[in-house]
Write a protein that holds these residues in place. Structure first.
Motif, PDB file in Angstrom:
ATOM      1  N   ASN A   1      -0.205  -6.398  13.155  1.00  0.00           N
ATOM      2  CA  ASN A   1      -0.801  -5.159  12.661  1.00  0.00           C
ATOM      3  C   ASN A   1      -2.280  -5.214  13.001  1.00  0.00           C
ATOM      4  OD1 ASN A   1       1.680  -4.676  11.522  1.00  0.00           O
ATOM      5  ND2 ASN A   1       1.057  -5.109   9.430  1.00  0.00           N
TER       6      ASN A   1
ATOM      7  N   ASN B   1       6.084  -8.375   6.225  1.00  0.00           N
ATOM      8  CA  ASN B   1       4.902  -7.620   6.631  1.00  0.00           C
ATOM      9  C   ASN B   1       3.676  -8.211   5.944  1.00  0.00           C
ATOM     10  OD1 ASN B   1       3.407  -5.193   7.718  1.00  0.00           O
ATOM     11  ND2 ASN B   1       3.052  -4.912   5.532  1.00  0.00           N
ATOM     12  N   GLU B   2       2.701  -8.639   6.733  1.00  0.00           N
ATOM     13  CA  GLU B   2       1.361  -9.026   6.227  1.00  0.00           C
ATOM     14  C   GLU B   2       1.382  -9.964   5.033  1.00  0.00           C
ATOM     15  OE1 GLU B   2      -1.472  -5.921   5.686  1.00  0.00           O
ATOM     16  OE2 GLU B   2      -1.427  -5.392   7.798  1.00  0.00           O
TER      17      GLU B   2
ATOM     18  N   TRP C   1       0.755   3.538  13.193  1.00  0.00           N
ATOM     19  CA  TRP C   1       0.674   3.663  11.741  1.00  0.00           C
ATOM     20  C   TRP C   1      -0.085   4.930  11.448  1.00  0.00           C
ATOM     21  CZ3 TRP C   1       3.422   1.212   8.250  1.00  0.00           C
ATOM     22  CH2 TRP C   1       3.131   1.476   6.898  1.00  0.00           C
TER      23      TRP C   1
ATOM     24  N   TYR D   1      -6.046  -2.865  13.397  1.00  0.00           N
ATOM     25  CA  TYR D   1      -6.776  -1.607  13.218  1.00  0.00           C
ATOM     26  C   TYR D   1      -8.164  -1.716  13.832  1.00  0.00           C
ATOM     27  CZ  TYR D   1      -2.961  -0.237  10.217  1.00  0.00           C
ATOM     28  OH  TYR D   1      -1.716   0.102   9.752  1.00  0.00           O
TER      29      TYR D   1
ATOM     30  N   LYS E   1      -3.251   8.087   7.490  1.00  0.00           N
ATOM     31  CA  LYS E   1      -3.205   7.665   8.897  1.00  0.00           C
ATOM     32  C   LYS E   1      -2.065   8.339   9.663  1.00  0.00           C
ATOM     33  CE  LYS E   1      -5.431   3.306   7.830  1.00  0.00           C
ATOM     34  NZ  LYS E   1      -5.191   3.298   6.382  1.00  0.00           N
TER      35      LYS E   1
ATOM     36  N   ASN F   1      -2.471   7.834   1.850  1.00  0.00           N
ATOM     37  CA  ASN F   1      -2.861   7.117   3.057  1.00  0.00           C
ATOM     38  C   ASN F   1      -2.755   8.147   4.181  1.00  0.00           C
ATOM     39  OD1 ASN F   1      -2.729   5.651   5.529  1.00  0.00           O
ATOM     40  ND2 ASN F   1      -2.258   3.792   4.378  1.00  0.00           N
TER      41      ASN F   1
ATOM     42  N   PHE G   1       1.256   9.409   3.681  1.00  0.00           N
ATOM     43  CA  PHE G   1       2.200   9.046   2.621  1.00  0.00           C
ATOM     44  C   PHE G   1       1.466   8.695   1.330  1.00  0.00           C
ATOM     45  CE2 PHE G   1       1.390   4.495   2.759  1.00  0.00           C
ATOM     46  CZ  PHE G   1       0.904   4.316   4.044  1.00  0.00           C
TER      47      PHE G   1
ATOM     48  N   GLU H   1       1.708  -2.191  13.863  1.00  0.00           N
ATOM     49  CA  GLU H   1       0.900  -1.103  13.283  1.00  0.00           C
ATOM     50  C   GLU H   1      -0.412  -1.012  14.032  1.00  0.00           C
ATOM     51  OE1 GLU H   1       0.124  -1.567   9.066  1.00  0.00           O
ATOM     52  OE2 GLU H   1       2.177  -2.248   8.709  1.00  0.00           O
TER      53      GLU H   1
ATOM     54  N   TYR I   1     -10.643  -0.902  10.507  1.00  0.00           N
ATOM     55  CA  TYR I   1     -10.972  -1.925   9.510  1.00  0.00           C
ATOM     56  C   TYR I   1     -11.893  -2.999  10.087  1.00  0.00           C
ATOM     57  CZ  TYR I   1      -7.255  -0.059   6.495  1.00  0.00           C
ATOM     58  OH  TYR I   1      -6.472   0.744   5.707  1.00  0.00           O
TER      59      TYR I   1
ATOM     60  N   ARG J   1      -5.258   4.719  -3.544  1.00  0.00           N
ATOM     61  CA  ARG J   1      -6.317   5.064  -2.582  1.00  0.00           C
ATOM     62  C   ARG J   1      -7.159   6.236  -3.071  1.00  0.00           C
ATOM     63  NH1 ARG J   1      -6.383   3.073   2.795  1.00  0.00           N
ATOM     64  NH2 ARG J   1      -4.704   1.566   3.053  1.00  0.00           N
TER      65      ARG J   1
ATOM     66  N   ASP K   1       0.836  -1.195   0.000  1.00  0.00           N
ATOM     67  CA  ASP K   1       0.000   0.000   0.000  1.00  0.00           C
ATOM     68  C   ASP K   1       0.879   1.257   0.000  1.00  0.00           C
ATOM     69  OD1 ASP K   1      -2.074   1.805   0.442  1.00  0.00           O
ATOM     70  OD2 ASP K   1      -2.042   1.490   2.598  1.00  0.00           O
TER      71      ASP K   1
ATOM     72  N   HIS L   1       8.357  -0.097   4.606  1.00  0.00           N
ATOM     73  CA  HIS L   1       8.447  -1.543   4.771  1.00  0.00           C
ATOM     74  C   HIS L   1       9.721  -2.025   4.097  1.00  0.00           C
ATOM     75  CE1 HIS L   1       4.397  -1.967   6.287  1.00  0.00           C
ATOM     76  NE2 HIS L   1       3.873  -1.408   5.222  1.00  0.00           N
TER      77      HIS L   1
HETATM   78  C1  ADA Z   1      -1.393  -2.594   6.358  1.00  0.00           C
HETATM   79  C2  ADA Z   1      -0.036  -2.407   5.740  1.00  0.00           C
HETATM   80  C3  ADA Z   1       0.433  -0.997   5.709  1.00  0.00           C
HETATM   81  C4  ADA Z   1      -0.648   0.085   5.647  1.00  0.00           C
HETATM   82  C5  ADA Z   1      -1.902  -0.258   6.403  1.00  0.00           C
HETATM   83  C6  ADA Z   1      -3.106   0.614   6.047  1.00  0.00           C
HETATM   84  O1  ADA Z   1      -1.368  -2.857   7.668  1.00  0.00           O
HETATM   85  O2  ADA Z   1       0.958  -3.153   6.381  1.00  0.00           O
HETATM   86  O3  ADA Z   1       1.340  -0.907   4.659  1.00  0.00           O
HETATM   87  O4  ADA Z   1      -0.885   0.470   4.363  1.00  0.00           O
HETATM   88  O5  ADA Z   1      -2.303  -1.574   6.145  1.00  0.00           O
HETATM   89  O6  ADA Z   1      -3.036   1.831   6.188  1.00  0.00           O
HETATM   90  O7  ADA Z   1      -4.119   0.075   5.631  1.00  0.00           O
END
Ligand code: ADA
Length: 639
Positions: free
Chosen positions: A427, A369-370, A512, A429, A533, A531, A517, A458, A433, A522, A157, A307
């Protein structure tokens, strides 16, 4: 030959051999003098500084392979860079060194192939001595940021900015020199022990490698509170030398958590992408310094370089400021099951460790990561990705047994995957999410992973500082929707952090993210391509309310902040007043009248709901006895 000519020749020879034996010289090839596809450009450079973060749908093929790494909504191409090279000094060896090129580079000198490097985040160098002529040398670099199944990452992402986006150097050395080529590292590996002993391995080109052992008496240990660094110049007989900075400290995980220098420490972390504002990845040193000044201001003691490995200067800053670094290999979302991809990922991991191992700030290497995000269904069977990642882990451990290997997972049920790293982080949310809470997530993870301690790699929520909602709805907002009010970001962070701070099994948590960024696929939160966040906006112009939440919790500076200052108008008769304070009880004064005084809660929050507003202008003031004061104005329109 006449006497005068002979003397001149002898002098020239002497000068030559002195030059040949002198230590290396390093000249920057950054800045002006470059062409990219015929246009004059300055290095660091990217061709995606604008289109990589505008989310423009033109030409947008929906990302087939997942999010912005694969999106076609910004220019993905092979471009030709060129520039003249300095005249080589006779008798010396010449190298060109690139700190980072995204993401495949082929280097040619005078039309002859010098080398190829695949991977956007690690440095590389090639020897070009034999390709050079006495003058008029030209270097060309073919740079390609197109999606490539053989090169990690495949999906993630964030925007994969293309270009020679970090510095370039010209290095001249004596014939026997400290190796500037292997794994893009500096050629000297320094291992230290807390008792002051130092063991250095010097890799030599044109001669045998060397080892050095020495001891610094009573060394001061490196830590966030005292980031003490030592420096040593390693010289070999030919006269070549390399200066290395290092520190003394221990890092380890025990049953109950993370320990630095034998003292348990719960990390207060943020995530940082290398997208350094409107320049994208083509950051200048001052952009990186500004980012880490903000990270220090908020009071973080750790950063996850998400990452992928970031510039050498970033690790230098973290050494100097005392910020512990989680350094990650770009294995994100999914992998290609091919020998080419496997060897690329292992090479990127080896290069990361070789290039950053001397930095005391690095406390862990991260192996993924993920994984399983975006895996095509036909490739989703378990086993092969775990085996590949275990190989990467082993390569990192072989290159540096002193640091633990961590990873960021979002799949509690994937036990084999989660068993790859030595220390696991998730990670999460909650409320953004998913409908869970942080506490529910905790219990799920501990149970599923069988681990006694965990990190949170995160957590967070979107926040557009120019979108506001008061009161917030009870349920969850659509994370992909048009509105990301700043207030939801504050609400979710406060809830998450309350849960994190009270659970001693969490060895560290990383917000996060520190900065908004570029994520060009998106389209949400009132701004495409971003993004959102971050605690701070992408242009670094606005510290969002949530920045002050963490500053109040983490910093030693006195903080009193009132939220929603950019919500300047309302049709409601009442409003919510939220403040953060680390300096004792807070008094609310509305339009000159004291409403009440409250003690901030355990995460430094004070809240007043349903505060009546008069029609027209209202002034809301928070105050402490210690003289702190924060102000907000809001205009109530006629019903
Ligand atoms: C994931 C991912 C990140 C970031 C995040 C998000 O956890 O590892 O790169 O993009 O989602 O903001 O959705």
């Amino acid at each position: 030959m006449k006497m005068k000519t002979m003397m001149a020749a002898a002098c020239a020879l002497a000068a030559l051999s002195a030059a040949a034996d002198a230590p290396r010289s390093v000249v920057s090839l950054s800045g002006k003098g470059w062409l990219c596809d015929g246009d004059e450009v300055c290095i660091p450079h990217t061709w995606n500084d604008v289109d990589g973060a505008d989310g423009s749908p033109e030409g947008d093929a929906p990302p087939e392979r997942g999010m912005s790494i694969a999106a076609e909504s910004y220019v993905r191409k092979a471009a030709r860079y060129s520039r003249p090279l300095p005249d080589p000094t006779p008798g010396r060896r010449q190298f060109v060194r690139f700190e980072g090129v995204s993401r495949v580079a082929e280097v040619y000198v005078n039309g002859k192939f010098a080398g190829r490097h695949a991977g956007a985040f690690t440095a590389f160098a090639f020897e070009v001595t034999r390709l050079l002529q006495p003058s008029d040398n030209v270097m060309e670099v073919i740079v390609d940021n197109r999606w490539n199944p053989d090169v990690a990452p495949l999906s993630a992402d964030y925007t994969l900015f293309g270009g020679i986006y970090r510095d370039v150097e010209w290095i001249e050395t004596p014939q026997v020199c400290i190796d500037p080529v292997t794994d893009g590292a500096c050629g000297v590996e320094v291992d230290t022990k807390a008792d002051g002993s130092v063991h250095a391995r010097i890799r030599v080109l044109g001669g045998p490698d060397e080892e050095r052992d020495f001891k610094i008496e009573n060394p001061e240990l490196w830590s966030p509170e005292n980031p003490k660094l030592y420096e040593e110049t390693f010289r070999i007989a030919s006269g070549d030398e390399v200066k290395v900075r290092f520190g003394f400290r221990t890092v380890e995980f025990r049953e109950d958590g993370f320990y630095l220098n034998g003292v348990r420490r719960r990390l207060r972390g943020v995530n940082r992408h290398q997208d350094a504002g409107l320049c994208g990845w083509a950051a200048k040193r001052e952009d990186e310094e500004r980012d880490f000044a903000l990270i220090a201001e908020v009071g973080a003691d750790a950063v996850r370089l998400a990452h992928y490995p970031q510039s050498g200067h970033v690790y230098d800053i973290c050494d100097e400021k005392g910020i512990l670094v989680w350094s990650e290999v770009p294995a994100t979302n999914w992998l290609t099951d091919s020998p080419e991809f496997r060897s690329n990922l292992v090479a990127q991991a080896r290069e990361m460790v070789a290039q950053r191992r001397n930095h005391p700030c690095v406390f862990a290497w991260s192996v993924f990561n993920e994984i399983y995000n975006d895996v095509p269904p036909e490739r989703a069977e378990e086993g092969w990705m775990e085996r590949m990642l275990a190989e990467v882990r082993d390569a990192m451990k072989a290159a540096d047994p002193t640091r633990p290997v961590v990873a960021a997972s979002d799949r509690p049920a994937k036990r084999a995957l989660n068993d790859v790293p030595e220390q696991l982080a998730f990670n999460a949310y909650p409320g953004w999410y998913g409908d869970t809470t942080m506490e529910e997530d905790f219990s799920n993870w501990f149970e599923a992973s069988g681990r006694k301690i965990l990190g949170i790699a995160e957590y967070g929520a979107g926040g557009n500082p120019f979108e506001h909602l008061d009161p917030l709805p009870d349920g969850r907002l659509d994370p992909g929707g048009p509105i990301h009010p700043e207030e939801i970001q504050v609400k979710l962070h406060a809830a998450d952090y309350r849960a994190i701070a009270s659970d001693g099994r969490i060895w560290g948590a990383f917000i996060w993210a520190m900065f908004d960024f570029a994520a060009d696929a998106r389209r949400e939160g009132g701004k495409n391509g971003i993004n959102d966040k971050g605690l701070v906006t992408r242009d670094r112009a606005v510290k969002k309310d949530v920045f002050y939440f963490y500053k109040a919790n983490w910093s030693k500076e006195p903080v009193l902040h009132v939220c929603s200052q950019r919500a300047e108008e309302t049709a409601n008769a009442v409003c919510t007043v939220v403040g953060f304070c680390n300096g004792g009880p807070v008094t609310l004064v509305v339009n000159g009248e004291a409403v009440g005084t409250k003690e901030p809660d355990e995460v430094k929050v004070v809240t007043w709901s349903d505060v009546p507003l008069r029609e027209g202008e209202n002034e809301i003031v928070l105050k402490t006895d210690g003289g702190l004061c924060a102000r907000r104005r809001i205009f109530r329109t006629r019903p």
